[in-house]
Design an enzyme around this catalytic site. Structure first.
Site, PDB file in Angstrom:
ATOM      1  N   ASP A   1      64.200  79.721  82.512  1.00 27.49           N
ATOM      2  CA  ASP A   1      62.934  79.773  81.788  1.00 27.49           C
ATOM      3  C   ASP A   1      61.720  79.594  82.704  1.00 27.49           C
ATOM      4  O   ASP A   1      61.800  78.895  83.716  1.00 27.49           O
ATOM      5  CB  ASP A   1      62.940  78.673  80.709  1.00 27.49           C
TER       6      ASP A   1
ATOM      7  N   ASN B   1      64.847  87.904  71.893  1.00 27.16           N
ATOM      8  CA  ASN B   1      63.913  88.435  72.907  1.00 27.16           C
ATOM      9  C   ASN B   1      63.439  89.865  72.623  1.00 27.16           C
ATOM     10  O   ASN B   1      62.475  90.335  73.244  1.00 27.16           O
ATOM     11  CB  ASN B   1      64.530  88.368  74.317  1.00 27.16           C
TER      12      ASN B   1
HETATM   13  C1  FPP Z   1      62.637  83.288  80.245  1.00 29.09           C
HETATM   14  O1  FPP Z   1      61.338  83.168  80.790  1.00 29.09           O
HETATM   15  C2  FPP Z   1      63.314  84.413  80.878  1.00 29.09           C
HETATM   16  C3  FPP Z   1      63.833  85.488  80.217  1.00 29.09           C
HETATM   17  C4  FPP Z   1      63.761  85.654  78.762  1.00 29.09           C
HETATM   18  C5  FPP Z   1      64.460  86.603  80.968  1.00 29.09           C
HETATM   19  C6  FPP Z   1      65.379  86.177  82.066  1.00 29.09           C
HETATM   20  C7  FPP Z   1      65.626  87.352  82.909  1.00 29.09           C
HETATM   21  C8  FPP Z   1      65.770  87.341  84.239  1.00 29.09           C
HETATM   22  C9  FPP Z   1      65.760  86.133  85.064  1.00 29.09           C
HETATM   23  C10 FPP Z   1      65.915  88.644  84.979  1.00 29.09           C
HETATM   24  C11 FPP Z   1      67.071  89.510  84.601  1.00 29.09           C
HETATM   25  C12 FPP Z   1      68.391  88.894  84.716  1.00 29.09           C
HETATM   26  C13 FPP Z   1      69.453  89.384  85.362  1.00 29.09           C
HETATM   27  C14 FPP Z   1      70.774  88.792  85.066  1.00 29.09           C
HETATM   28  C15 FPP Z   1      69.370  90.463  86.365  1.00 29.09           C
HETATM   29  P1  FPP Z   1      60.074  83.484  79.880  1.00 29.09           P
HETATM   30  O2  FPP Z   1      59.750  84.925  80.042  1.00 29.09           O
HETATM   31  O3  FPP Z   1      60.335  83.050  78.473  1.00 29.09           O
HETATM   32  O4  FPP Z   1      58.992  82.604  80.554  1.00 29.09           O
HETATM   33  P2  FPP Z   1      57.774  81.849  79.825  1.00 29.09           P
HETATM   34  O5  FPP Z   1      58.384  80.824  78.907  1.00 29.09           O
HETATM   35  O6  FPP Z   1      57.032  81.245  80.967  1.00 29.09           O
HETATM   36  O7  FPP Z   1      56.998  82.891  79.090  1.00 29.09           O
END
Ligand code: FPP
Length: 247
Positions: free
Chosen positions: A26, A74
């Site tokens: 996250d 998501n």
């Molecule tokens: C949460 O941060 C992250 C996600 C919903 C996506 C995670 C994806 C990756 C790390 C990249 C792709 C993965 C692979 C396996 C290649 P957020 O976007 O909710 O952050 P925020 O809370 O700061 O908005």
């Protein structure tokens, strides 16, 4: 006393290492915003960190690692961001197919694949087939995954078995339900790790984390996460007194 799983020793004592670890990666969006970048830039760096930390988990002796890459919720994000995450996954899978040969990591995907693009589903199948014989860590990539969706699907499977006359409702116990989950034959989760200052499970591994310890790291966002942060989490985990409902 240091843990030596492979030839190269890793400076993490054995007792600190959870057997089954879940990571909620996250903070990508906030990391990007702090730098005046589009949210997608946070996911790009987040994906690089995922690769680094996965390898380190294997070296440390983690046996099962599940990372939350994309939840059933998501899809509510802007289409541009959803596309960017899917593209990163494509890229990761294409690049990793060669990498997979060198590593002793078995890759699996958990979640509902049906709404995913066919080329991604094909890459997922290839990744699973190429690594099925590996004997090291099992990496579960949670993609279009939700714990509630997983439990609902499991209930549906068992209901079908009852209506087919294969089992009776009384036969259903925890073991049978567990066997109908994506993680079927895997042990319970020991530690759930979440950076970025959010203190919640967010529909991740709902059943599997019934007795998991939680380490919420509010001083770091996922794209900044380093090996030493993982060690910090393992040290905190080792301080916990796990009683599993006993005394
Ligand atoms: C949460 O941060 C992250 C996600 C919903 C996506 C995670 C994806 C990756 C790390 C990249 C792709 C993965 C692979 C396996 C290649 P957020 O976007 O909710 O952050 P925020 O809370 O700061 O908005």
């Amino acid at each position: 006393m240091f843990f030596k799983k492979k030839k190269e020793p890793v400076e993490v004592p054995l007792r600190l290492v959870p057997r089954n670890l879940g990571i909620i990666m996250d903070g990508n969006g906030r990391w990007a915003k702090k730098r005046g970048l589009p949210r997608q830039a946070g996911h790009v760096t987040g994906a690089q960190v995922f690769r680094k930390i996965t390898k380190y988990c294997e070296k440390c002796g983690v046996e099962y690692l599940t990372v939350y890459a994309f939840s059933t919720e998501n899809w509510k994000r802007p289409q541009e961001e959803v596309d960017a995450i899917m593209d990163l996954l494509r890229q990761y899978l294409k690049e990793s197919l060669a990498d997979f040969q060198q590593e002793n990591i078995r890759t699996r995907f958990i979640g509902d694949r049906t709404p995913l693009a066919e080329d991604i589903r094909q890459l997922m199948r290839e990744a699973e087939e190429t690594t099925a014989h590996k004997t090291g860590m099992t990496l579960n990539i949670a993609l279009n995954y939700g714990g509630q969706q997983e439990l609902t699907a499991a209930a549906r499977v068992l209901a079908h078995r009852v209506s087919a006359g294969e089992i009776s409702p009384e036969d259903i116990d925890e073991k049978m339900l567990e066997a109908a989950l994506y993680t079927e034959d895997q042990p319970p989760v020991d530690l759930i790790l979440r950076p970025s200052g959010e203190y919640r499970l967010s529909n991740f591994l709902v059943w599997q984390s019934a007795y998991a310890e939680f380490v919420f790291m509010d001083d770091i966002l996922w794209p900044d996460f380093k090996e030493s942060d993982l060690e910090r989490a393992f040290e905190e985990f080792a301080r916990r007194n796990r009683r599993f409902g006993g005394v």
